[in-house]
Structure formats: structure tokens, C-alpha cells
Enzyme design. Structure first.
Site, PDB file in Angstrom:
ATOM      1  N   SER A 175      38.486  44.983  30.578  1.00 16.44           N
ATOM      2  CA  SER A 175      39.271  44.083  31.417  1.00 16.44           C
ATOM      3  C   SER A 175      40.015  43.092  30.537  1.00 16.44           C
ATOM      4  CB  SER A 175      38.355  43.314  32.383  1.00 16.44           C
ATOM      5  OG  SER A 175      37.564  42.384  31.660  1.00 16.44           O
ATOM      6  N   LYS A 176      41.014  42.456  31.138  1.00 17.23           N
ATOM      7  CA  LYS A 176      41.875  41.522  30.405  1.00 17.23           C
ATOM      8  C   LYS A 176      41.093  40.315  29.881  1.00 17.23           C
ATOM      9  CE  LYS A 176      46.597  39.809  30.647  1.00 17.23           C
ATOM     10  NZ  LYS A 176      47.040  40.645  29.544  1.00 17.23           N
TER      11      LYS A 176
END
Length: 483
Positions: free
Chosen positions: A254-255
Site C-alpha cells: 500500500s501507499k
């Protein structure tokens, strides 16, 4: 096998995620390996999440990576339109067909009732929240009256409980679900737009998709899709669900833990060949320890049977290594052109450098850089004289006697005529002999004087590339500056 037709079907909600790139890449490789067609379809029916410009960004990222599609929004192939928002009448037609057959029904429940139902089921600690089929019992007259009154409604899938839903997956083999755990999924939303599920199945059928290759996150939705194929009486495609991409701590990529957009890696200077090579290895290998691939080699080697079913760790160090390997495989002339482009983005762009000078830099630093920009960040001294000097080297190597020793060397250099690397080496060795000191006493301060750093390419390469006049000028400046 009939013609292989596969699709990459992203939603235009922003950037192209590296997970999306892997899905697109595996579809592309499978199509090319089997002389099939690779189709780009834009699933833009969730209007709340639609981002302006996202379609153009997706297409630009795919093309940058070399994933040329055969059919898509800007490439008609006889199965369009390729934007789901332009196919709404089709979905309504097929939803109506399901309603007529009893495989779907209108639902008029308010958001408030659905929320209460959800809370009740949570209190009962049921394994999952499911719709209770309340509106399935409405009579035709009641339904017609509500529709005529314009009451907000959706269309739901009518899932028959206590049945086994079975399908084969190339990566996971036999997969089985109990229909009692499958919700009566909304097919057509209150705004008239379809949900992913019905649009996906209708489009895959009408576009004659032979293989559905997508991420593992869609595995739990597949029973609904299998039911839809069965309800329509259509032949199912072959499924292949790819493993999740994981952070090094094995959490879902994920970011929050780093870059996940293709355009982020492009902006950081990663080569497209390296990114594609790296992403191909996230869950697949050819059965050997080969890790360096060009696109044509990936096409030749790829098979879905060699894709793992366990999560693939996104290892940034490995990506950096692959990038360096691809960079070093490029010819000096290719690197020259890339370096000239990179210089335009740096403060050195106001200066003019000859191709001859830049080629010498390319050769000297080729084994020392992993990115094109590192020719500038790791060796700025090839482009401009040092403004400061590395503190640790200054303290260690710059002694009270150093300036006088460097003056002797500088005078030796000034006597040279159009010197070669060997001439610089001979002059330095003669100076060392004349002063009766070790080579290290002068070579380390010399490197510091001309580059400002303690490491870099070979000393004589460095002197030769800078040229006699520049070397003398830098020695003079260092003697004057370093105290």
C-alpha cells in the site's frame, strides 16, 4: 483452444498501481505467447470514484511500459465500445433478462433499513452481513406500483442457498464456495449504473474473453460471476487469480509504506525495461534462477502454470539491482543520449558539454551507477568544480605539508603537453619519488582537490576526463581554500 482473448480492465480512479501493472503485464505476455489479443477495457461505472484524466494516465503508463493493446478506447477492434459508461443499455437489457427468469429481483429497501439489518447481523455475530431477500417476496403488482411511483431501487442477484459453486483456476486448481455465504449482490445501482459484477460478466462474454487473469482480491467475487454465467447460459472463461503483492513485512502493498504508482517509479528514474522485468518476477518464475529478462524473453518464457499462489514480496533492493543491470547492458551511445536528457533537468543544463566529454563520463562511471541521474548526483565534479570538500577525507588526508606537496605535483602537470592517463600517472609517480613519500600521501589529497570527494572512478581516468587546465585550476583552488 479458440483464439486467446484477454483483457486488462482497470477503473479510472487515479494512477496505475504496480499491482495493476503486473495484472496488465501477465495478460499481455499470455496474449503474445499464444498469438492472441490483449484488450484494454475501462471499467468506469463507479462514478463516485471516477478521476478526471485517469484514463489518459493509465494509457500513458501502459504505453511507456511497452504494453501495446490490440483493442481499447482509442483502438477499435469490433467489440467496442471499450468504456463501460458507453455500454449502459447493454447491462440494463441483460439485467432485465435475469429478472424475467427469476435470477434477479428489484429491491426497494431504504439505506436506513439496510443499516439496521447490518447492525442486527453484526450483533448476532454472523460470519458476514447479507441481504435478507426481503423484497423477493413482493408481488408483481407491488413491484409495478413502486416502479411507477419512482421509488428508489436497485436490482439484486437471486442466489439460491445451500448449493456448491465450483470452478477451476489455473493457479489455484479447484475452488469451491457454498452459495449460502454468497450475498444477493446488487447488479444495477440506484443511479442506473451497473456494479462491477454484472458489467464484468456481460462484457467478458460479449468481447469473447477466453481467460480472465486478475488479482486474488477478486477471487471471493468469482462465485457471483460463475452464477451469472450459469444463469445466462454462457460458457465460462478460464480463470487465473494472481497472488497478492506484499510489503517486506508481508502486509498488503500500500501507499502507506512506499511508492505504488508506476508514474512514481518513472519519475524516480527507473528504466521501463527494469520495472517490467521486476514486476514479471512478482509471483512468476520460469523454473530456474534467471532474473534478468528483456520483454521478448518474458513472452517466450511466460506461462500461467508457473505463477505461484502465495503472496509476492515487493523488494525495492531487488528492483534497484535489476535497474542497475539493465542500465549497464545499454550501449555507451544509448547512455549518452539518456545522460543528455537528464542534464536538462539539472542545474548543469546551462553549461555545454561535448559528446566526447559525456561519453568519457559514461564509460568511467558505468559500473558505479544504478540510475542515469547518478551520473550527475554521484559525480557532479565532471560537470562543475567542487564548491566544498568532504569533511572526513579532509581531516584524514589533508596534512600541513599537503599544500606544498600538491604544488610540486601541479608544476609537474603544467609541464605536460596534451597529457594521456599514462602521462598523469608518470608525473605523479615522479613527484612521489622526488618528495620521497608514499603514493597515498598525495593521491588522496589530489582526489579531494579535484573532485571534493574521497571515492570515484580511477584517479587517472578522472584527471584525463577533466583535462590539464581544469585539474591545475582545481588544485590551486583547493590549496587556497582548504585549511
Amino acid at each position: 483452444m479458440n483464439e486467446v482473448r484477454v483483457r486488462f480492465a482497470p477503473s479510472p480512479t487515479g494512477y496505475l498501481h504496480v499491482g495493476g501493472l503486473r495484472t496488465a503485464l501477465y495478460n499481455f505476455l499470455f496474449a503474445r505467447k499464444n498469438n492472441g489479443k490483449f484488450i484494454l477495457r475501462i471499467e468506469d461505472t463507479d462514478r463516485n470514484r471516477y478521476v478526471e484524466g485517469a484514463v489518459e494516465n493509465l494509457i500513458a503508463s501502459l504505453k511507456w511500459c511497452g504494453l501495446e493493446y490490440d483493442e481499447g478506447p482509442d483502438k477499435e477492434g469490433g467489440f467496442g465500445p471499450y468504456m463501460q459508461s458507453q455500454r449502459l443499455d447493454l447491462y440494463k437489457k441483460y439485467a432485465d433478462e435475469l429478472i424475467e427468469k427469476g435470477h434477479a429481483y428489484y429491491c426497494f429497501c431504504t439505506p436506513e433499513r439496510l443499516q439496521v439489518l447490518k447492525e442486527e447481523q453484526a450483533a448476532q455475530k454472523l460470519p458476514q452481513a447479507k441481504y435478507d431477500k426481503h423484497c423477493l417476496s413482493l408481488s408483481k403488482a407491488e413491484i409495478d406500483e413502486k416502479l411507477a411511483s419512482g421509488i428508489a431501487h436497485v436490482v439484486r442477484l437471486n442466489v439460491i442457498p445451500n448449493q456448491k459453486i465450483v470452478f477451476n483456476d489455473i493457479i489455484r486448481n479447484r475452488v469451491e464456495f457454498d452459495s449460502s455465504n454468497v450475498d444477493d449482490q446488487v447488479l444495477i445501482k440506484g443511479d442506473g449504473y451497473p456494479t462491477y459484477h454484472v458489467a464484468n460478466v456481460v462484457d467478458d462474454h460479449l468481447m469473447q474473453i477466453s481467460h480472465v487473469i486478475r488479482g486474488e482480491e477478486w477471487l471471493s467475487s468469482t462465485p457471483k460471476h460463475v452464477l451469472l454465467y450459469d444463469f445466462f447460459g454462457w460458457e465460462k472463461p478460464i480463470f487465473a487469480h494472481l497472488p497478492l503483492l506484499l510489503n517486506p513485512d508481508r502486509s498488503k502493498l500500500s501507499k502507506r509504506q512506499g511508492d505504488v504508482a508506476v508514474e512514481d517509479y518513472r519519475a524516480k528514474g527507473f528504466l521501463k525495461e527494469a520495472l517490467v522485468n521486476f514486476v514479471a518476477l512478482l509471483g512468476w518464475n520460469a523454473g530456474d534462477d534467471k532474473e534478468f529478462y528483456y520483454m521478448n524473453e518474458l513472452i517466450e518464457s511466460f506461462s500461467l502454470e508457473r505463477v505461484n499462489n502465495s503472496g509476492a514480496v515487493f523488494d525495492l533492493e531487488k528492483l534497484n539491482w535489476i535497474n542497475a543491470e539493465h542500465l549497464r547492458k545499454k550501449s555507451d551511445l544509448e547512455l549518452l543520449e539518456m545522460l543528455k536528457t537528464e542534464i536538462l533537468n539539472f542545474q548543469f543544463s546551462i553549461l555545454n558539454y561535448s559528446d566526447e566529454h559525456l561519453l568519457q563520463v559514461v564509460v568511467a562511471m558505468k559500473e558505479r551507477v544504478s540510475f542515469v541521474k547518478e551520473y550527475l548526483t554521484k559525480s557532479p565534479y565532471f560537470f562543475t568544480a567542487p564548491a566544498e570538500y568532504e569533511e572526513a577525507s579532509r581531516l584524514k588526508n589533508w596534512k600541513p605539508e599537503t599544500p606544498e606537496q600538491l604544488k610540486v605535483l601541479r608544476n609537474k602537470f603544467s609541464e605536460l603537453n596534451n597529457p594521456s592517463k599514462e602521462d598523469y600517472e608518470a608525473a605523479l609517480k615522479q613527484t612521489v619519488a622526488d618528495l620521497n613519500i608514499g603514493v597515498g600521501k598525495i593521491i588522496h589529497p589530489l582526489r579531494l582537490a579535484v573532485s571534493g570527494q574521497s571515492t570515484g572512478p580511477g584517479m587517472y581516468d578522472l584527471l584525463f576526463i577533466l583535462g590539464k587546465e581544469e585539474v591545475i585550476k582545481r588544485i590551486d583552488k583547493a590549496i587556497e581554500t582548504i585549511k
